[in-house]
Design a protein around this motif. Structure first.
Motif: not given
Ligand SMILES: [Fe+2]
Lengths: 421, 149
Positions: B19-20, B23-24, B27-28
């Protein structure tokens, strides 16, 4: 086979939105009241013993912190521990009204030195804690799970029970109804309220919340397994040393307790640096500030033992209560409240706006900045003793809790709009 | 320890890390990488749900006789999470960063409170009720994990 867990996990077993929310919305009002006290009684930061400082401490510790802890416990006991509180709505009503009136009367009793108000506070808060502890204990009694968090929650409830009992004894000493050595009981009350209750509850919550929401590795198993046990054991030994008047042993055990608290705070900070989430969210930042303040507060406590100056305990109090607990609590509140709004909407079959539409990041950040500035000015006020700076701190404290209240109301507003849509 | 609680909790953490990663990337603004990571996460989550819905929950239900109990609640929450994941997919397809952040936050908290219930209540109940069944190796195989004894 029947266990209560089969019922308690379901949405139906969760309390209504208003159950935790009534606590969450009352808490900031007591926080703002602390700002009002600072504004009008600016000489109270001179020592931790001034009536104003005692009133202020309890507005924050009981009026703000305990209010939110109660609200959160009504919500999370069924989720984290499988422990449903029987008749949650009625129990919450009694606890909410009892706590609000009890704190008001305690604050006035302490600030104005009024025995009738102190006695009223003993009765009101006594009933409140009694009702809550019996109801929560009843729910927890039926959960046979030996995991670290439910076990530590039990310890924390026990710690709160002891702190509350000592607090009531203190109120009775002050109102002249009981004759016991005041300084000894104060020491024990502070130790149990800070570590036995609040500290254990914060740790028990952190074991779960930090790894799950900030996606970090788990806390070391040795820490989660033994920290609460060691802290409780050290507190009991420390209390015995205080009562027996063994001052060297008391000092050594106080250092041990400070080391345990420091280990918790430092481990949390280190775990957070290993978060997999690239963008630290507002809750993560709040936790970072909270843990740093805890460490700074512990250093002030050590300093207070070494140097006999009134400013050290005051700094420690500001750092640990306002900088540590209030910040961590606020960080968690910003996750809990929008999620509950979302949950109740979607369970009612309505289209729920996402978390960030219910609780946008911008206003949270604004509030956290106001909170950090208020903290800094409070520290300067304690150091400088300047009336003007204390009054400024008072205004900032009113502002920060006002922003918190407004942010929570914003979620409620978005919830109501979505409901009526 | 190779009990159900340990094995399944470990798989939850692994899903969290996927998940992270999604997301990373998103978000970039790395949409292609983000889409790929999101699909990996969704596949992993779906594998986990399947292990529970087709192996663990049925065994629990037949041993305890509780079909209307905790497993029903957990199945319902799986359905909620599947819907949340679809909204994340939708936000990615529209290249809407803010909407993705909000939907991802919603899923994260939904998923974590679900995991808390499983890890603190349901899995320990499974370990107690299904002790003689030696389920962990079967579960580990479905999850594509090696460490089963
Ligand atoms: Fe599940």
């Amino acid at each position: 086979m029947t266990t209560t867990a089969d019922l308690s996990l379901s949405y139906e077993a969760a309390p209504t939105f208003s159950t935790p929310l009534r606590f969450f919305l009352t808490a900031p009002l007591f926080g703002a009241l602390a700002g009002v006290v600072l504004l009008f009684v600016p000489d109270l930061l001179g020592s931790r013993w001034t009536p104003g400082a005692l009133a202020l401490t309890h507005l924050i510790a009981v009026g703000f912190m305990l209010n939110i802890m109660f609200g959160a416990l009504f919500q999370i006991l069924p989720v984290v521990a499988g422990a449903a509180i029987p008749n949650a709505r009625i129990v919450a009503g009694i606890v909410h009204v009892g706590l609000a009136t009890g704190v008001a009367s305690l604050t006035w009793g302490l600030g104005a030195g009024s025995p009738p108000f102190l006695n009223a506070a003993v009765v009101l808060l006594g009933i409140t804690f009694g009702v809550f502890l019996v109801a929560a204990g009843y729910g927890l009694r039926r959960t046979p799970i030996a995991q670290a968090t439910p076990r530590d929650l039990r310890f924390a409830l026990l710690g709160f029970g002891i702190a509350a009992t000592l607090g009531m004894a203190l109120a009775m000493i002050l109102s002249g109804g009981l004759s016991l050595p005041l300084a000894t009981v104060v020491k024990l009350h502070v130790g149990w309220a800070w570590l036995g209750g609040s500290g254990l509850l914060l740790a028990a919550t952190s074991w779960v919340v930090v790894p799950m929401f900030q996606i970090t590795p788990n806390y070391p198993a040795r820490l989660t397994r033994y920290w609460a046990l060691l802290t409780c054991a050290a507190l009991v030994a420390w209390s015995a040393a205080v009562l027996a008047g063994f001052s060297l042993l008391e000092f050594i055990l106080a250092i041990a307790l400070a080391a345990l608290s420091g280990a918790f705070a430092i481990t949390t900070l280190r775990l957070q640096t290993r978060s997999r989430r690239s963008v630290p969210d507002n809750t993560t930042r709040a936790f970072q500030l909270a843990m740093s303040c805890m460490i700074a507060g512990l250093l002030c406590i050590v300093a207070a033992h070494r140097f006999d100056h009134d400013v050290w305990p005051v700094l420690a109090g500001i750092l640990i209560l306002h900088g540590g607990f209030v910040t961590a609590i606020v960080g968690m509140l910003y996750k809990i409240v929008p999620f509950l709004a979302w949950l109740h909407l979607s369970q009612a079959g309505m289209k729920a706006p996402n978390m960030k539409k219910l609780q946008p990041d911008g206003p949270i950040r604004k509030h956290l900045i106001a909170h950090a500035v208020a903290l800094a000015v409070l520290l300067i006020a304690a150091l400088s003793g300047s009336t003007l700076v204390v009054r400024t701190a008072g205004v900032l404290v009113m502002l920060e809790f006002g922003l918190l209240f407004a942010n929570l109301m914003r979620v409620l507003g978005a919830y109501r709009i979505a409901r009526s849509a | 320890m190779n009990d159900i609680t340990t094995l399944m909790s470990h798989d939850h953490r692994s899903c969290d890390e996927s998940f992270a990663r999604a997301e990373t990337a998103i978000s970039r603004g790395k949409w292609d990488e983000g889409t790929a990571e999101l699909e990996k996460f969704i596949a992993e989550l779906e594998t986990h749900f399947t292990a529970e819905e087709s192996i663990l929950f049925p065994r629990f239900e037949s041993v305890t006789g509780m079909t209307e109990g905790p497993t029903k609640v957990m199945r319902g929450e799986h359905a909620d999470m599947r819907e949340a994941v679809e909204r994340m997919r939708d936000a990615v397809s529209r290249r809407d960063k803010d909407d993705y952040a909000g939907e991802a936050e919603t899923l994260l908290i939904l998923m974590q409170q679900h995991n808390m219930k499983e890890e603190n209540v349901l899995y320990p109940m499974c370990d107690a009720q299904l002790a003689g069944e030696n389920l962990p190796p079967t579960l580990a195989k479905q999850l594509g994990r090696e460490q089963a004894a």
